[in-house]
Write an enzyme that holds these catalytic residues in place. Structure first.
Site, PDB file in Angstrom:
ATOM      1  N   TYR A 180     -12.341  -2.329  -3.222  1.00  0.00           N
ATOM      2  CA  TYR A 180     -12.889  -2.360  -1.860  1.00  0.00           C
ATOM      3  C   TYR A 180     -14.414  -2.288  -1.845  1.00  0.00           C
ATOM      4  O   TYR A 180     -14.992  -1.775  -0.890  1.00  0.00           O
ATOM      5  CB  TYR A 180     -12.281  -1.224  -1.034  1.00  0.00           C
ATOM      6  CG  TYR A 180     -10.884  -1.525  -0.517  1.00  0.00           C
ATOM      7  CD1 TYR A 180     -10.619  -2.674   0.233  1.00  0.00           C
ATOM      8  CD2 TYR A 180      -9.819  -0.651  -0.760  1.00  0.00           C
ATOM      9  CE1 TYR A 180      -9.348  -2.948   0.715  1.00  0.00           C
ATOM     10  CE2 TYR A 180      -8.542  -0.914  -0.277  1.00  0.00           C
ATOM     11  CZ  TYR A 180      -8.312  -2.066   0.462  1.00  0.00           C
ATOM     12  OH  TYR A 180      -7.059  -2.342   0.954  1.00  0.00           O
ATOM     13  N   LYS A 203       0.832  -1.207   0.000  1.00  0.00           N
ATOM     14  CA  LYS A 203       0.000   0.000   0.000  1.00  0.00           C
ATOM     15  C   LYS A 203       0.871   1.264   0.000  1.00  0.00           C
ATOM     16  O   LYS A 203       2.101   1.183   0.193  1.00  0.00           O
ATOM     17  CB  LYS A 203      -0.928  -0.053   1.208  1.00  0.00           C
ATOM     18  CG  LYS A 203      -2.018  -1.125   1.099  1.00  0.00           C
ATOM     19  CD  LYS A 203      -2.819  -1.171   2.401  1.00  0.00           C
ATOM     20  CE  LYS A 203      -4.043  -2.065   2.296  1.00  0.00           C
ATOM     21  NZ  LYS A 203      -4.781  -2.094   3.587  1.00  0.00           N
ATOM     22  N   GLU A 238      -9.988 -10.041  -7.539  1.00  0.00           N
ATOM     23  CA  GLU A 238      -9.004  -8.956  -7.407  1.00  0.00           C
ATOM     24  C   GLU A 238      -7.897  -9.052  -8.460  1.00  0.00           C
ATOM     25  O   GLU A 238      -7.457  -8.030  -8.987  1.00  0.00           O
ATOM     26  CB  GLU A 238      -8.393  -9.004  -6.001  1.00  0.00           C
ATOM     27  CG  GLU A 238      -9.391  -8.691  -4.899  1.00  0.00           C
ATOM     28  CD  GLU A 238      -8.854  -8.990  -3.508  1.00  0.00           C
ATOM     29  OE1 GLU A 238      -9.606  -8.774  -2.539  1.00  0.00           O
ATOM     30  OE2 GLU A 238      -7.692  -9.434  -3.375  1.00  0.00           O
ATOM     31  N   HIS A 261      -2.024  -5.300   1.414  1.00  0.00           N
ATOM     32  CA  HIS A 261      -3.284  -6.013   1.218  1.00  0.00           C
ATOM     33  C   HIS A 261      -2.980  -7.447   0.828  1.00  0.00           C
ATOM     34  O   HIS A 261      -1.995  -7.705   0.146  1.00  0.00           O
ATOM     35  CB  HIS A 261      -4.090  -5.351   0.082  1.00  0.00           C
ATOM     36  CG  HIS A 261      -5.248  -6.174  -0.388  1.00  0.00           C
ATOM     37  ND1 HIS A 261      -6.461  -6.171   0.262  1.00  0.00           N
ATOM     38  CD2 HIS A 261      -5.373  -7.061  -1.418  1.00  0.00           C
ATOM     39  CE1 HIS A 261      -7.280  -7.018  -0.353  1.00  0.00           C
ATOM     40  NE2 HIS A 261      -6.652  -7.563  -1.372  1.00  0.00           N
ATOM     41  N   ASN A 320      -1.886   0.019   7.156  1.00  0.00           N
ATOM     42  CA  ASN A 320      -1.354  -1.261   7.625  1.00  0.00           C
ATOM     43  C   ASN A 320      -0.524  -1.975   6.549  1.00  0.00           C
ATOM     44  O   ASN A 320      -0.474  -3.195   6.481  1.00  0.00           O
ATOM     45  CB  ASN A 320      -2.487  -2.135   8.163  1.00  0.00           C
ATOM     46  CG  ASN A 320      -3.564  -2.380   7.119  1.00  0.00           C
ATOM     47  OD1 ASN A 320      -3.411  -1.990   5.959  1.00  0.00           O
ATOM     48  ND2 ASN A 320      -4.642  -3.031   7.500  1.00  0.00           N
TER      49      ASN A 320
HETATM   50  P1  IDP Z   1      -7.657  -6.710   5.558  1.00  0.00           P
HETATM   51  O1  IDP Z   1      -6.818  -5.727   4.759  1.00  0.00           O
HETATM   52  O2  IDP Z   1      -6.899  -7.255   6.727  1.00  0.00           O
HETATM   53  O3  IDP Z   1      -8.288  -7.785   4.710  1.00  0.00           O
HETATM   54  P2  IDP Z   1     -10.299  -5.484   5.689  1.00  0.00           P
HETATM   55  O4  IDP Z   1     -11.269  -5.707   6.808  1.00  0.00           O
HETATM   56  O5  IDP Z   1     -10.589  -6.138   4.385  1.00  0.00           O
HETATM   57  O6  IDP Z   1      -8.854  -5.858   6.231  1.00  0.00           O
HETATM   58  O7  IDP Z   1     -10.207  -3.894   5.486  1.00  0.00           O
HETATM   59  C1  IDP Z   1      -9.617  -3.356   4.334  1.00  0.00           C
HETATM   60  C2  IDP Z   1      -8.710  -2.231   4.741  1.00  0.00           C
HETATM   61  O8  IDP Z   1      -9.497  -1.160   5.295  1.00  0.00           O
HETATM   62  C3  IDP Z   1      -7.710  -2.550   5.853  1.00  0.00           C
HETATM   63  O9  IDP Z   1      -6.567  -3.225   5.396  1.00  0.00           O
HETATM   64  C4  IDP Z   1      -7.395  -1.166   6.391  1.00  0.00           C
HETATM   65  O10 IDP Z   1      -6.496  -0.455   5.517  1.00  0.00           O
HETATM   66  C5  IDP Z   1      -8.769  -0.510   6.330  1.00  0.00           C
HETATM   67  N1  IDP Z   1      -9.504  -0.677   7.596  1.00  0.00           N
HETATM   68  C6  IDP Z   1     -10.080  -1.813   8.074  1.00  0.00           C
HETATM   69  N2  IDP Z   1     -10.676  -1.595   9.261  1.00  0.00           N
HETATM   70  C7  IDP Z   1     -10.493  -0.297   9.545  1.00  0.00           C
HETATM   71  C8  IDP Z   1     -10.891   0.549  10.650  1.00  0.00           C
HETATM   72  O11 IDP Z   1     -11.551   0.110  11.604  1.00  0.00           O
HETATM   73  N3  IDP Z   1     -10.490   1.858  10.580  1.00  0.00           N
HETATM   74  C9  IDP Z   1      -9.777   2.374   9.525  1.00  0.00           C
HETATM   75  N4  IDP Z   1      -9.400   1.608   8.476  1.00  0.00           N
HETATM   76  C10 IDP Z   1      -9.748   0.299   8.476  1.00  0.00           C
HETATM   77 MG    MG Z   2      -9.746  -7.587   3.178  1.00  0.00          MG
END
Ligand code: IDP
Ligand code: MG
Length: 150
Positions: free
Chosen positions: A49, A9, A126, A115, A112
């Site tokens: 997304y 990312k 994807e 992805h 984080n």
């Molecule tokens: P993942 O990347 O671990 O699969 P997902 O639940 O699919 O997590 O969420 C997609 C992305 O959205 C996350 O990687 C993160 O960048 C963002 N995200 C997820 N939950 C939160 C939150 O509670 N606050 C802000 N950003 C979030």
């Molecule tokens: Mg995800």
């Protein structure tokens, strides 16, 4: 053999952690069958997304993911989705296992670092968003007998 999409990312690229992240993926044994740097526009981001469109963090996620270049990786290996998810760690880096990429390198639940596809089905969806056919390379690695069960 299964395929998965990984993205470094914008924060991963900005922090100079792309090499570290890609290196961990390679060292795990997953095979890179496609790789490119792109900047996601809002259309691509919404498509990628689409499951999160109703989440409270969606607009912030859109701003973040389109804020700079990312590196997209098409990966192949046995249970590549599970291997990648374990390597990556849980969504919140504060809760991610030490030793995982997020657990070792991140602090922010949004920023984080990377992805990884969460199922075979989303991997297919994807990979089609990020790669076209000629950008996927099918090749043999001579070391695979040492890495993968035959
Ligand atoms: P993942 O990347 O671990 O699969 P997902 O639940 O699919 O997590 O969420 C997609 C992305 O959205 C996350 O990687 C993160 O960048 C963002 N995200 C997820 N939950 C939160 C939150 O509670 N606050 C802000 N950003 C979030
Ligand atoms: Mg995800």
């Amino acid at each position: 053999m299964s395929r998965a999409l990984a993205l470094v990312k914008p924060d991963g690229v900005q922090r100079g952690l792309a090499g570290e992240i890609i290196s961990r993926i390679e060292r795990k044994g997953l095979k890179i069958i496609g790789i490119k740097m792109i900047e996601m526009n809002s259309e691509l981001a919404k498509q990628h997304y689409s499951d999160h469109v109703d989440k409270p963090f969606f607009s912030s996620l859109m701003n973040y993911i389109t804020s700079g270049p990312i590196i997209a990786l098409a990966l192949e290996g046995p249970n590549s989705v599970q291997a990648l998810r374990n390597l990556m760690g849980t969504t919140n880096p504060l809760e991610a296992t030490p030793g995982s990429i997020r657990g070792d390198l991140g602090l922010s639940i949004e920023k984080n670092l990377m992805h990884g596809s969460d199922s075979e089905e989303s991997a297919k969806r994807e990979l089609n968003i990020f790669f076209n056919k000629v950008e996927i390379f099918e090749y043999q690695r001579t070391l695979d007998d040492w890495i993968i069960e035959s």
